[in-house]
Design a protein around this motif. Structure first.
Motif: not given
Length: 182
Positions: A139-144, A149-161
């Motif tokens: 998912x980090x690869x896909x979002x990158x 950038x907002x979706x990347x931040x949402x997934x990697x900064x909230x959903x992944x945690x």
């Protein structure tokens, strides 16, 4: 002073996705990469001895930040969560090959007298963590690569945690309950 530096860098690195989002949107030019490189270098230098295994992802993050600055490719900063997940997968997966499993090592910190019956369970939980790191890394690869950038931040900064916290918390509760009943 070292404890303060460690605490500050841990907090800032946990907020890495938000820092990247804010930096790419609000900092001038190519200023974000050297700031992140400095932060990662500080974290590497203040790393506690018992956490030396985490030096590898921090080192690769440092390389990403420096490379991003030199090549003037700020989007390379988006790949640090991929690096983190690959390194954690290697750490947890490697423990399955060499033993004891990573979850067994972590569980033995708070419960040094683990029964032998718990070891197969803890090994399975380590496999579950490996699966989570594969999913998060994908998912980090896909979002990158493919999202804003907002979706990347949402997934990697909230959903992944959130996923990591849910797995850690639910596993700890189950293990604590299961081990006390065995």
């Amino acid at each position: 002073m070292r404890k303060l530096a460690q605490a500050v860098t841990v907090i800032l690195l946990l907020g890495y996705p938000l820092a990247v989002y804010l930096g790419l949107n609000y900092l001038p030019g190519n200023l974000l990469a050297p700031l992140l490189a400095l932060l990662l270098l500080l974290r590497l230098l203040t790393q506690q001895q018992q956490l030396k295994a985490l030096a590898l992802p921090i080192f690769f993050g440092l390389l990403l930040a420096i490379s991003s600055f030199v090549a003037k490719q700020q989007h390379w900063l988006l790949y640090y969560p991929v690096v983190m997940n690959l390194c954690m997968l290697g750490l947890f997966g490697g423990s399955l090959l060499q033993g004891p499993s990573m979850v067994e090592r972590l569980a033995s910190i708070t419960e040094p007298q683990l029964p032998d019956a718990a070891r197969p369970y803890l090994r399975k939980v380590t496999w579950l963590w490996c699966l989570l790191f594969v999913i998060n890394g994908a998912m980090a690869t896909y979002t990158a690569l493919y999202t804003s950038l907002a979706t990347w931040t949402l997934y990697n900064g909230f959903i992944a945690y959130l996923l990591i916290g849910l797995l850690a918390g639910s596993e700890w509760l189950y293990r604590h309950f299961w081990l006390t009943r065995s």
